[in-house]
Design a protein around this motif. Structure first.
Motif, PDB file in Angstrom:
ATOM      1  N   GLN A 198       0.618  -1.106   0.008  1.00 41.11           N
ATOM      2  CA  GLN A 198       0.143  -0.045   0.079  1.00 41.11           C
ATOM      3  C   GLN A 198       0.737   1.158   0.097  1.00 41.11           C
ATOM      4  O   GLN A 198       0.642   2.040   0.832  1.00 41.11           O
ATOM      5  CB  GLN A 198      -1.043   0.160   1.191  1.00 41.11           C
ATOM      6  CG  GLN A 198      -1.886  -1.211   1.347  1.00 41.11           C
ATOM      7  CD  GLN A 198      -2.810  -1.408   0.520  1.00 41.11           C
ATOM      8  OE1 GLN A 198      -3.218  -0.510  -0.505  1.00 41.11           O
ATOM      9  NE2 GLN A 198      -3.635  -2.349   0.692  1.00 41.11           N
TER      10      GLN A 198
ATOM     11  N   ASN B 102      -3.574  -7.602  15.953  1.00 40.68           N
ATOM     12  CA  ASN B 102      -4.731  -8.028  15.148  1.00 40.68           C
ATOM     13  C   ASN B 102      -5.701  -8.922  16.202  1.00 40.68           C
ATOM     14  O   ASN B 102      -5.460  -9.337  17.229  1.00 40.68           O
ATOM     15  CB  ASN B 102      -4.435  -8.998  14.141  1.00 40.68           C
ATOM     16  CG  ASN B 102      -4.089 -10.179  14.417  1.00 40.68           C
ATOM     17  OD1 ASN B 102      -3.753 -10.732  15.467  1.00 40.68           O
ATOM     18  ND2 ASN B 102      -3.992 -11.079  13.383  1.00 40.68           N
ATOM     19  N   TYR B 133      -9.354  -8.660  12.071  1.00 42.50           N
ATOM     20  CA  TYR B 133      -9.343  -7.072  12.033  1.00 42.50           C
ATOM     21  C   TYR B 133      -7.723  -6.494  12.172  1.00 42.50           C
ATOM     22  O   TYR B 133      -7.252  -7.102  13.504  1.00 42.50           O
ATOM     23  CB  TYR B 133     -10.055  -6.658  13.489  1.00 42.50           C
ATOM     24  CG  TYR B 133     -10.277  -5.082  13.467  1.00 42.50           C
ATOM     25  CD1 TYR B 133     -10.815  -4.443  12.797  1.00 42.50           C
ATOM     26  CD2 TYR B 133      -9.820  -4.546  14.580  1.00 42.50           C
ATOM     27  CE1 TYR B 133     -10.748  -2.987  12.872  1.00 42.50           C
ATOM     28  CE2 TYR B 133      -9.870  -3.233  15.017  1.00 42.50           C
ATOM     29  CZ  TYR B 133     -10.358  -2.771  14.028  1.00 42.50           C
ATOM     30  OH  TYR B 133     -10.393  -1.131  14.393  1.00 42.50           O
ATOM     31  N   ARG B 135      -5.512  -2.900  11.282  1.00 44.10           N
ATOM     32  CA  ARG B 135      -5.052  -1.556  10.944  1.00 44.10           C
ATOM     33  C   ARG B 135      -6.535  -0.962  10.408  1.00 44.10           C
ATOM     34  O   ARG B 135      -6.718  -0.562   9.051  1.00 44.10           O
ATOM     35  CB  ARG B 135      -4.509  -1.484   9.420  1.00 44.10           C
ATOM     36  CG  ARG B 135      -2.907  -2.088   9.665  1.00 44.10           C
ATOM     37  CD  ARG B 135      -1.951  -1.961   8.493  1.00 44.10           C
ATOM     38  NE  ARG B 135      -2.631  -1.990   7.158  1.00 44.10           N
ATOM     39  CZ  ARG B 135      -1.925  -2.151   6.117  1.00 44.10           C
ATOM     40  NH1 ARG B 135      -0.629  -1.996   6.025  1.00 44.10           N
ATOM     41  NH2 ARG B 135      -2.674  -2.316   4.962  1.00 44.10           N
ATOM     42  N   TYR B 136      -7.626  -1.056  11.151  1.00 43.56           N
ATOM     43  CA  TYR B 136      -8.999  -0.625  11.138  1.00 43.56           C
ATOM     44  C   TYR B 136      -9.508  -1.152   9.972  1.00 43.56           C
ATOM     45  O   TYR B 136     -10.734  -0.502   9.427  1.00 43.56           O
ATOM     46  CB  TYR B 136      -8.661   0.757  10.930  1.00 43.56           C
ATOM     47  CG  TYR B 136      -7.662   1.484  11.869  1.00 43.56           C
ATOM     48  CD1 TYR B 136      -8.179   1.450  13.186  1.00 43.56           C
ATOM     49  CD2 TYR B 136      -6.484   2.081  11.518  1.00 43.56           C
ATOM     50  CE1 TYR B 136      -7.517   2.039  14.029  1.00 43.56           C
ATOM     51  CE2 TYR B 136      -5.823   2.498  12.542  1.00 43.56           C
ATOM     52  CZ  TYR B 136      -6.102   2.699  13.684  1.00 43.56           C
ATOM     53  OH  TYR B 136      -5.162   3.096  14.541  1.00 43.56           O
ATOM     54  N   GLU B 137      -9.270  -2.245   9.562  1.00 45.03           N
ATOM     55  CA  GLU B 137     -10.028  -3.203   8.337  1.00 45.03           C
ATOM     56  C   GLU B 137     -10.213  -4.383   8.633  1.00 45.03           C
ATOM     57  O   GLU B 137      -9.536  -5.115   9.429  1.00 45.03           O
ATOM     58  CB  GLU B 137      -9.308  -2.917   7.030  1.00 45.03           C
ATOM     59  CG  GLU B 137      -9.203  -1.505   6.474  1.00 45.03           C
ATOM     60  CD  GLU B 137      -8.525  -1.519   5.191  1.00 45.03           C
ATOM     61  OE1 GLU B 137      -7.950  -2.483   4.821  1.00 45.03           O
ATOM     62  OE2 GLU B 137      -8.249  -0.156   4.592  1.00 45.03           O
ATOM     63  N   ARG B 139     -10.224  -8.354   7.178  1.00 39.28           N
ATOM     64  CA  ARG B 139     -10.040  -9.000   6.010  1.00 39.28           C
ATOM     65  C   ARG B 139     -10.890 -10.399   6.187  1.00 39.28           C
ATOM     66  O   ARG B 139     -10.708 -10.932   7.367  1.00 39.28           O
ATOM     67  CB  ARG B 139      -8.541  -9.407   5.795  1.00 39.28           C
ATOM     68  CG  ARG B 139      -7.646  -8.034   5.733  1.00 39.28           C
ATOM     69  CD  ARG B 139      -6.160  -8.445   5.064  1.00 39.28           C
ATOM     70  NE  ARG B 139      -5.666  -8.840   6.324  1.00 39.28           N
ATOM     71  CZ  ARG B 139      -4.299  -9.449   5.793  1.00 39.28           C
ATOM     72  NH1 ARG B 139      -3.595  -9.432   4.818  1.00 39.28           N
ATOM     73  NH2 ARG B 139      -3.590 -10.231   7.176  1.00 39.28           N
TER      74      ARG B 139
END
Lengths: 441, 180
Positions: A198, B102, B133, B135-137, B139
């Motif tokens: 990224q 995470n 979960y 980095r605020y995301e 997957r």
């Protein structure tokens, strides 16, 4: 904004670069046009298309390409686009097209060199100005495609330096990948890993030769590996050599990386001299050296094994680690998104243990579960976020600036330093490629 | 048997076979798999390590047709030494890609015992879904497990766990820091 040679040049100073070079979408498009769709870009190794009819997809800048092997054994690099209505011709990442490539939409048939073979119900074109042998109805070829010892590249510019002139010193990367094999050949193993970063593609290239980061970024992995090594020795087990690649991060610390020099070449290629104890005095290595002597004679074998390189960056698209038999191809997807293909090679007739050692590095450092690049990727993501900030316009490359050793267009880091010379050098080269366009000066 | 032999057995045996096992066996195998997932989700590392035999292995192949992990690129190919290294690394204060750490949440289902031999050793297949979960995301990972379980006096131990991700050849956005 409309970028001109002048405004682009102003982004690069001797010791620093402007953040826009890493985040601006218009500059990214210009990079694709002036760097990736102009210079020689890595396509793949010939062993990816072993048999007639084989194909393998590749990306050059923004252009989807495909490497094919025709039924005479010749390799071609084509645009992956049907000349009829634009359909992508090969849709799997790799495969075998058989005698002909058949477009899935209207069944136009093409030879593996891209030439149009036939169109179904072709009488519909009788009396029209579609001519089957006209250039516009063939699958378009990359304007230039060439290989260096089986490593294929394409350039989308009709003119420019030939592949060997562009590679220059970087040819050593491929010579080493091949000549380190007692059997004199190398081939890809398995499927490559595809990792998405990224962050901007230049951040990846800069990191590869950044000697002051490993001890800091990878401390956790170094310490953990060292602990496991100690535990294993405590119960009488010798840890695999590859674990040492990780514990080095702790052993060398933050300031222990200065003994490895870096070199910048005029085309933008950069090298980091090796450090990884590439010839430990163990049974497996000695057996490998013996096989090399047998294959090449002592003098030539020593010459090959004496090349002490850890990284060769082939600007702008490759990071090659010849002694570890791997290669990472850089495919920019956007200003803040970069795909890397991570390839691994087997040296013909080298002992299995030598292969396993390199495979251990490939697994520990470059696999999708890596304990090393995990922290790199996270840093680069954070850099990308930081460079969106207005806090400063500049990225600093001041370490040992002004003390490079320059001889015949080749720039070397100050001996014994962890110089940021490679970053400074690559940005200067970037400026030359980006801001030398006729009529804009 | 070596881990390579277990790998070959898993690759070559009939993936569609259904063994006639007792309800008790079915339940204890299911409980084992559910508990393994729970140890991962709750980061109970000592308990996780204790599920594996001394030469046990966690394997995530990089390609569908792999019948061995040795000598080939893998996504994971870890013995207890590497698992201990991973645990120590991820828990180190400077493991900044794991700070904040995470969270994982597994669902393991479709558990079918494929084979039970005369020693009580088990080959079992199942499906997993795991949300991570970080980095605020969030997957999502999903795939198929196949376990080779050794039957011991104190319960089952993993000789080999094979986890085939649905997207094993796909591009990886970021990396997998913990096992799935």
């Amino acid at each position: 904004m409309g970028w001109t040679d002048k405004t682009i040049s102003a982004l690069v100073e001797p010791n620093r670069a402007h953040r826009k070079a890493y985040v601006d979408p218009d500059l990214f498009e210009l990079e694709m046009e002036r760097i990736f769709e102009r210079l020689w870009i890595y396509i793949g190794h010939e062993s990816q298309v072993k048999s007639p009819g084989d194909y393998y997809l590749a990306q050059v800048g923004r252009q989807p390409m495909v490497m094919t092997r025709d039924h005479n054994g010749e390799i071609h690099v084509l645009y992956n686009r049907c000349p009829h209505r634009g359909t992508q011709l090969c849709s799997a990442r790799k495969g075998n097209a058989g005698r002909r490539i058949r477009c899935s939409y209207h069944a136009w048939m093409f030879n593996l060199d891209g030439s149009l073979d036939r169109i179904p119900a072709s009488e519909g074109y009788d009396g029209t100005d579609l001519k089957m042998d006209a250039p516009e109805f063939q699958v378009q070829k990359a304007p230039r495609a060439d290989n260096y010892r089986g490593f294929w590249f394409a350039s989308l510019a009709e003119e420019g330096p030939d592949l060997e002139s562009h590679l220059g010193y970087a040819k050593t990367a491929f010579d080493q990948l091949i000549d380190r094999a007692p059997g004199g050949e190398t081939e890809v193993v398995g499927e490559c890993f595809h990792m998405i970063q990224q962050s901007n593609w230049k951040i990846f290239l800069e990191n590869q030769l950044d000697a002051s980061h490993p001890g800091a970024t990878h401390e956790s992995t170094g310490v953990a590996a060292m602990t496991v090594e100690r535990e294993m020795r405590g119960v009488g087990n010798e840890p695999p050599v590859a674990y040492g690649f990780l514990s080095d991060f702790a052993r060398l610390g933050i300031d222990g990386w200065g003994k490895f020099g870096t070199v910048g070449h005029p085309q933008g290629h950069c090298t980091l001299e090796g450090y990884m104890g590439l010839r430990p005095d163990d049974e497996d290595t000695n057996e490998y050296v013996r096989l090399m002597y047998e294959a090449y004679g002592e003098e030539q074998a020593e010459e090959i094994l004496g090349v002490n390189l850890h990284h060769v960056l082939v600007y702008p698209c490759l990071s090659v680690q010849p002694p570890l038999q791997q290669l990472r191809a850089v495919r920019p997807l956007g200003p803040d998104r970069t795909l890397t293909e991570i390839w691994h090679f087997r040296l013909k007739d080298a002992p299995e243990a030598i292969y396993q050692r390199a495979l251990g590095y490939y697994y520990l450092v470059n696999s999708p579960s890596t304990m090393v690049n995990a922290d790199d990727l996270f840093n680069w993501w954070k850099v990308q976020h930081g460079l969106n900030s207005n806090a400063s316009d500049w990225v600093s490359f001041h370490r040992n600036a002004g003390f490079d050793v320059v001889e015949d267009d080749v720039r070397k880091s100050t001996p014994g330093s962890m110089s940021e010379m490679p970053m400074r050098h690559m940005m200067q080269v970037w400026k030359n490629y980006m801001a030398s366009n006729d009529g804009e000066k | 048997m070596s881990v390579g032999e277990f790998a070959k057995i898993l690759a070559n045996s009939n993936h569609f076979q259904v063994a006639e096992v007792s309800i008790a066996t079915q339940l204890s195998v299911e409980r084992f798999l559910h508990q393994q997932a729970e140890f991962l989700d709750e980061k109970q590392w000592d308990d996780w390590l204790a599920l594996f035999s001394d030469d046990g292995r966690y394997w995530m192949p990089a390609a569908e047709d792999q019948s061995d992990g040795e000598g080939l690129p893998n996504i994971f190919w870890e013995n207890l030494d590497l698992m201990r290294m991973r645990i120590a690394r991820n828990n180190h204060p400077q493991a900044h890609s794991q700070a904040p750490e995470n969270r994982l949440c597994h669902v393991v289902s479709n558990v079918i015992v494929e084979n039970e031999d005369e020693n009580g050793d088990i080959i079992v297949r199942s499906r997993f879904h795991c949300a991570e979960y970080l980095r605020y995301e969030v997957r999502n990972f999903t795939g198929k497990y196949r376990h080779y379980l050794k039957h011991t006096d104190s319960g089952y131990l993993i000789a080999l766990q094979r986890a085939d991700l649905v997207n094993r050849e796909g591009p990886y956005d970021y990396v997998l820091q913990w096992w799935l």
